[in-house]
Write an enzyme that holds these catalytic residues in place. Structure first.
Site, PDB file in Angstrom:
ATOM      1  N   GLY A  76       0.808  -1.221   0.000  1.00 39.29           N
ATOM      2  CA  GLY A  76       0.000   0.000   0.000  1.00 39.29           C
ATOM      3  C   GLY A  76       0.840   1.269   0.000  1.00 39.29           C
ATOM      4  O   GLY A  76       0.533   2.228  -0.717  1.00 39.29           O
ATOM      5  N   THR A  77       1.902   1.280   0.774  1.00 39.43           N
ATOM      6  CA  THR A  77       2.723   2.498   0.872  1.00 39.43           C
ATOM      7  C   THR A  77       3.333   2.846  -0.477  1.00 39.43           C
ATOM      8  O   THR A  77       3.307   4.008  -0.908  1.00 39.43           O
ATOM      9  CB  THR A  77       3.832   2.305   1.937  1.00 39.43           C
ATOM     10  OG1 THR A  77       3.200   2.022   3.187  1.00 39.43           O
ATOM     11  CG2 THR A  77       4.708   3.535   2.066  1.00 39.43           C
ATOM     12  N   HIS A 212      -1.505  -7.630   2.185  1.00 35.60           N
ATOM     13  CA  HIS A 212      -1.556  -8.206   3.541  1.00 35.60           C
ATOM     14  C   HIS A 212      -2.772  -7.771   4.352  1.00 35.60           C
ATOM     15  O   HIS A 212      -3.004  -8.269   5.450  1.00 35.60           O
ATOM     16  CB  HIS A 212      -0.250  -7.942   4.306  1.00 35.60           C
ATOM     17  CG  HIS A 212      -0.077  -6.557   4.834  1.00 35.60           C
ATOM     18  ND1 HIS A 212      -0.295  -6.237   6.154  1.00 35.60           N
ATOM     19  CD2 HIS A 212       0.310  -5.405   4.234  1.00 35.60           C
ATOM     20  CE1 HIS A 212      -0.026  -4.941   6.337  1.00 35.60           C
ATOM     21  NE2 HIS A 212       0.329  -4.419   5.181  1.00 35.60           N
ATOM     22  N   CYS A 336       1.437   2.497  12.739  1.00 32.47           N
ATOM     23  CA  CYS A 336       2.545   3.435  12.506  1.00 32.47           C
ATOM     24  C   CYS A 336       2.571   4.511  13.588  1.00 32.47           C
ATOM     25  O   CYS A 336       3.608   4.864  14.107  1.00 32.47           O
ATOM     26  CB  CYS A 336       2.406   4.118  11.156  1.00 32.47           C
ATOM     27  SG  CYS A 336       1.903   2.994   9.879  1.00 32.47           S
TER      28      CYS A 336
HETATM   29  C1  LIG Z   1      -5.251   3.359   4.761  1.00 31.76           C
HETATM   30  C2  LIG Z   1      -3.885   2.763   4.622  1.00 31.76           C
HETATM   31  N1  LIG Z   1      -3.083   3.164   3.626  1.00 31.76           N
HETATM   32  C3  LIG Z   1      -1.855   2.670   3.444  1.00 31.76           C
HETATM   33  C4  LIG Z   1      -1.349   1.707   4.283  1.00 31.76           C
HETATM   34  C5  LIG Z   1       0.017   1.149   4.042  1.00 31.76           C
HETATM   35  O1  LIG Z   1      -0.080  -0.145   3.495  1.00 31.76           O
HETATM   36  P1  LIG Z   1       1.158  -1.181   3.553  1.00 31.76           P
HETATM   37  O2  LIG Z   1       1.228  -1.655   4.965  1.00 31.76           O
HETATM   38  O3  LIG Z   1       0.770  -2.267   2.607  1.00 31.76           O
HETATM   39  O4  LIG Z   1       2.360  -0.438   3.114  1.00 31.76           O
HETATM   40  C6  LIG Z   1      -2.129   1.266   5.365  1.00 31.76           C
HETATM   41  C7  LIG Z   1      -1.596   0.303   6.335  1.00 31.76           C
HETATM   42  O5  LIG Z   1      -1.982   0.255   7.473  1.00 31.76           O
HETATM   43  C8  LIG Z   1      -3.439   1.791   5.523  1.00 31.76           C
HETATM   44  O6  LIG Z   1      -4.237   1.393   6.515  1.00 31.76           O
END
Ligand SMILES: Cc1ncc(COP(=O)(O)O)c(C=O)c1O
Length: 401
Positions: A76-77, A212, A336
């Site tokens: 996601g990031t 994930h 985070c």
């Molecule tokens: C809304 C949202 N965006 C982005 C992310 C980041 O995703 P990733 O953990 O796959 O990098 C998260 C992870 O908690 C999330 O909840």
């Protein structure tokens, strides 16, 4: 206190989920036997490429997209970074006046941090306020759009802490009506696989997904990029993923991600009915059994698996530690933010006081949770909260708002 129980009750599915057995089985051959490089011309490589192509179809199908509109990333990031930085730079190159980006004050750090970076590079970013329930009202977006200056609008599909689901179709629609050629991106990391999504029908140009969060492996994700959108790569190299994301593909991760999406499509109904019912049972049981407790977020526009509360007069982090002693995994919100030991920017943005923020707890369930687990959790939570309140010099009744 109920007797301590060894079995683990996992209610932190918004942070990460268990890889399903079917997903694990699908991945295994790609770790051991199908180890060719998907760019190689021999049969080892072709088999690996076939796995990636299948996954691309599975991911696309879950969000109503075409396979060629899916770019695989590490999660996601990275998808959020690609969506924001890549489009911003590409738009700036073609029209330097389009340097306005609009978002909300409750986005994940994976959106807020790249935006901070772009502010340093000359972009203007507007952080729109949301209601106390966490909803972005479409008129607020409409009022800040500019036909000539807006490059990008990025609004999360659903919030990772309070679970509020945004009126995405209306927000995308207003972006396209009042924002000129502005692109509409949605961070749908928490929503994909939980609520039905059709990127075309909802007017979304770019959409971030993470494996994930939907019972796939970590280290895989995707960005949906509507056909015809010009993007600049962030990672340069061998030109994989249609030149947009170089690097030998994470084949087993992608294959597992694809399988998880295929299963998620079949389980949407379970989320809509069974998980929602279980969540509502959890919510009503907590509100009934635990005095001075409050549900946060929206009652009606909420993720099926999210329950977020404030328990007045206690500290959410103390609750998590105590719950863990009973084998129950919960969270205060974003994993985070916990590491940074900072009060949640989301809860601040919806207007919560310091006490309302510190007393917050998120329980994010899944189809694997049972009514028995919920009964046990509520009973443990109720005892823990009573015990903590007894130790506290401030009684909940005097501090409740
Ligand atoms: C809304 C949202 N965006 C982005 C992310 C980041 O995703 P990733 O953990 O796959 O990098 C998260 C992870 O908690 C999330 O909840």
């Amino acid at each position: 206190m109920p007797a301590e129980r060894k079995a683990t009750i996992y209610m932190d599915n918004a942070a990460s989920t268990r890889v399903l057995d079917e997903v694990f089985q699908e991945m295994m051959p790609y770790l051991r036997d199908i180890y060719g490089n998907p760019s190689s011309l021999h049969s080892f490589g072709i088999k690996a490429l076939q796995g990636i192509n299948r996954a691309r179809r599975q991911v696309a199908s879950l969000i109503g997209a075409k396979p060629n509109e899916i770019t695989f990333t590490s999660g996601g990031t990275e998808s959020d970074n690609l969506a924001i930085k890549s489009t911003a730079y590409a738009i700036m190159e073609s029209d330097a006046k389009r340097n306005l980006i609009i978002t909300t004050s409750i986005e994940h750090e994976a959106i807020l941090e790249p935006l901070k970076h772009l502010e340093k590079k000359g972009f203007e970013v507007i952080y729109l306020p949301v209601t106390r329930e966490g909803i972005l009202e479409p008129f607020r977006l409409g009022d800040s759009l500019s036909m000539t200056r807006t490059a990008l609008v990025s609004i999360m599909f659903a919030n990772n802490e309070i679970g509020t689901v945004q009126p995405i179709r209306a927000l995308a629609d207003i972006t396209h009506r009042k924002g000129g050629n502005a692109l509409f991106h949605s961070d749908a990391v928490q929503a994909v696989g939980k609520v039905p999504i059709n990127a075309k029908y909802q007017g979304i140009d770019l959409l971030s997904i993470s494996s994930h969060k939907l019972n796939g492996p970590k280290g895989a994700g995707a960005l949906y990029i509507r056909e015809g959108i010009r993007m600049n790569p962030l990672i340069h190299g061998g030109g994989q993923e249609s030149l947009l994301r170089s690097g030998t593909e994470n084949v087993h991760g992608i294959v597992g991600f694809g399988k998880a999406c295929e299963i998620a499509a079949q389980k949407l109904q379970i989320y809509r009915e069974d998980v929602t019912k279980l969540r509502d049972y959890l919510i009503s049981k907590i509100l009934k059994n635990i005095p001075y407790s409050r549900l946060n977020g929206s009652k009606s526009s909420r993720l099926p698996a999210n329950a977020h509360f404030t328990f007045f007069g206690v500290n959410g982090e103390d609750l998590i530690i105590k719950l863990d002693e009973f084998g129950i995994a919960a969270s205060t919100g974003s994993a985070c933010s916990v590491k940074k030991q900072k009060p949640s920017h989301v809860l601040k943005a919806v207007g919560f006081s310091y006490e309302e923020i510190t007393g917050s707890l998120r329980l994010s369930i899944g189809p694997q949770n049972t009514k028995d687990e919920i009964d046990f959790t509520v009973s443990v939570l109720s005892d823990i909260i009573a015990e903590l309140r007894n130790l506290s010099p401030f009684s909940a009744s005097t501090t409740t708002k």
